[in-house]
Design a protein around this motif. Structure first.
Motif, short mmCIF file in Angstrom:
data_model
loop_
_atom_site.label_atom_id
_atom_site.label_comp_id
_atom_site.label_asym_id
_atom_site.label_seq_id
_atom_site.Cartn_x
_atom_site.Cartn_y
_atom_site.Cartn_z
N ARG A 7 47.37 -2.62 -9.51
CA ARG A 7 48.22 -2.91 -10.67
C ARG A 7 48.95 -4.24 -10.47
O ARG A 7 49.21 -4.67 -9.35
CB ARG A 7 49.22 -1.79 -10.89
CG ARG A 7 50.20 -1.60 -9.77
CD ARG A 7 51.24 -0.54 -10.12
NE ARG A 7 50.66 0.79 -10.16
CZ ARG A 7 51.15 1.78 -10.89
NH1 ARG A 7 52.21 1.57 -11.67
NH2 ARG A 7 50.59 2.96 -10.86
N GLN A 8 49.28 -4.86 -11.59
CA GLN A 8 49.98 -6.15 -11.52
C GLN A 8 51.43 -5.97 -11.09
O GLN A 8 51.96 -6.80 -10.35
CB GLN A 8 49.91 -6.85 -12.90
CG GLN A 8 48.50 -7.22 -13.31
CD GLN A 8 48.47 -7.90 -14.66
OE1 GLN A 8 49.50 -8.03 -15.37
NE2 GLN A 8 47.29 -8.38 -15.07
N MET A 9 52.05 -4.92 -11.58
CA MET A 9 53.43 -4.62 -11.19
C MET A 9 53.41 -3.53 -10.12
O MET A 9 53.05 -2.38 -10.42
CB MET A 9 54.24 -4.15 -12.40
CG MET A 9 54.41 -5.23 -13.45
SD MET A 9 55.38 -6.63 -12.85
CE MET A 9 56.95 -5.84 -12.58
N HIS A 17 58.89 -2.90 -4.34
CA HIS A 17 59.31 -4.30 -4.49
C HIS A 17 58.13 -5.26 -4.47
O HIS A 17 57.88 -5.96 -5.47
CB HIS A 17 60.31 -4.66 -3.38
CG HIS A 17 61.59 -3.89 -3.48
ND1 HIS A 17 62.38 -3.88 -4.62
CD2 HIS A 17 62.23 -3.11 -2.58
CE1 HIS A 17 63.44 -3.13 -4.42
NE2 HIS A 17 63.38 -2.63 -3.18
N THR A 18 57.43 -5.33 -3.35
CA THR A 18 56.36 -6.33 -3.23
C THR A 18 55.05 -5.75 -2.70
O THR A 18 53.99 -6.31 -2.98
CB THR A 18 56.80 -7.46 -2.28
OG1 THR A 18 57.15 -6.92 -1.01
CG2 THR A 18 58.01 -8.21 -2.85
#
Length: 199
Positions: free
Chosen positions: A119-121, A125-126
């Protein structure tokens, strides 16, 4: 006057010749008596002597026996404590396996929906989801090998006679050779990434 046998007090005085010595008449011929009673008395005396010797031996061996029993009881108590610690470690590794299985399911689901790129998000956090799964597997392998080592020590420590080998086992138990130094860093990083640890 005939004298009775002193051992059994039975005597057949018929036909026995007596020789007077002063006022006392003693038996010159052998007395006729039941010699089985003599044997019984001798056996009884020897039995009492053997009983006294055996009692002395029992008293002598009782103290070492008690000392050995106390030592075995103390050893059993320490082994029981080690087994309890090992059981707690087993439960900890089982929890880690369940968490690792959960992370694998989340990673597979994320891959199913968003493909290999993910997924892009990200969920946190990272880090991508696959990174959590990889670190979970790495930590699980560390603790699994450490559990195998400690289980082996628990099985062998009570039978170890060499002081050097016992010191090696003690050092292996305390210093946890299979838990690498980066394990704490990996756990802290996961906690920071998920927001459970605040900078």
């Amino acid at each position: 006057m005939s004298l009775l046998c002193r051992s059994c007090n039975q005597c057949n005085g018929s036909g026995a010749a007596h020789q007077p010595i002063g006022d006392v008449s003693v038996v010159a011929a052998p007395l006729q008596c039941d010699r089985s009673s003599h044997a019984c008395l001798e056996n009884g005396r020897s039995g009492e002597t053997e009983q006294e010797q055996s009692d002395g031996e029992d008293d002598f061996t009782a103290k070492p026996g008690k000392a050995t029993l106390a030592y075995n009881k103390e050893l059993d108590q320490h082994c029981t404590e080690l087994l309890n610690l090992r059981d707690k470690m087993v439960k900890l590794v089982l929890k880690m396996e369940k968490l690792c299985t959960t992370m694998k399911g989340v990673n597979d689901l994320d891959t199913f929906h968003y493909g290999e790129t993910g997924r892009q998000m990200p969920l946190f956090h990272t880090w991508p989801t696959g990174c959590f799964y990889e670190i979970s597997v790495e930590l699980l392998e560390m603790y699994r090998r450490e559990l195998q080592l400690k289980s082996l020590i628990v099985q062998e420590i009570a039978h170890t006679r060499s002081c050097d080998l016992m010191m090696v086992q003690l050092s292996s138990w305390l210093y946890q050779p299979y838990i690498e130094e980066k394990a704490r860093l990996l756990v802290e990083s996961m906690l920071l990434e998920t927001g459970h640890r605040v900078l």
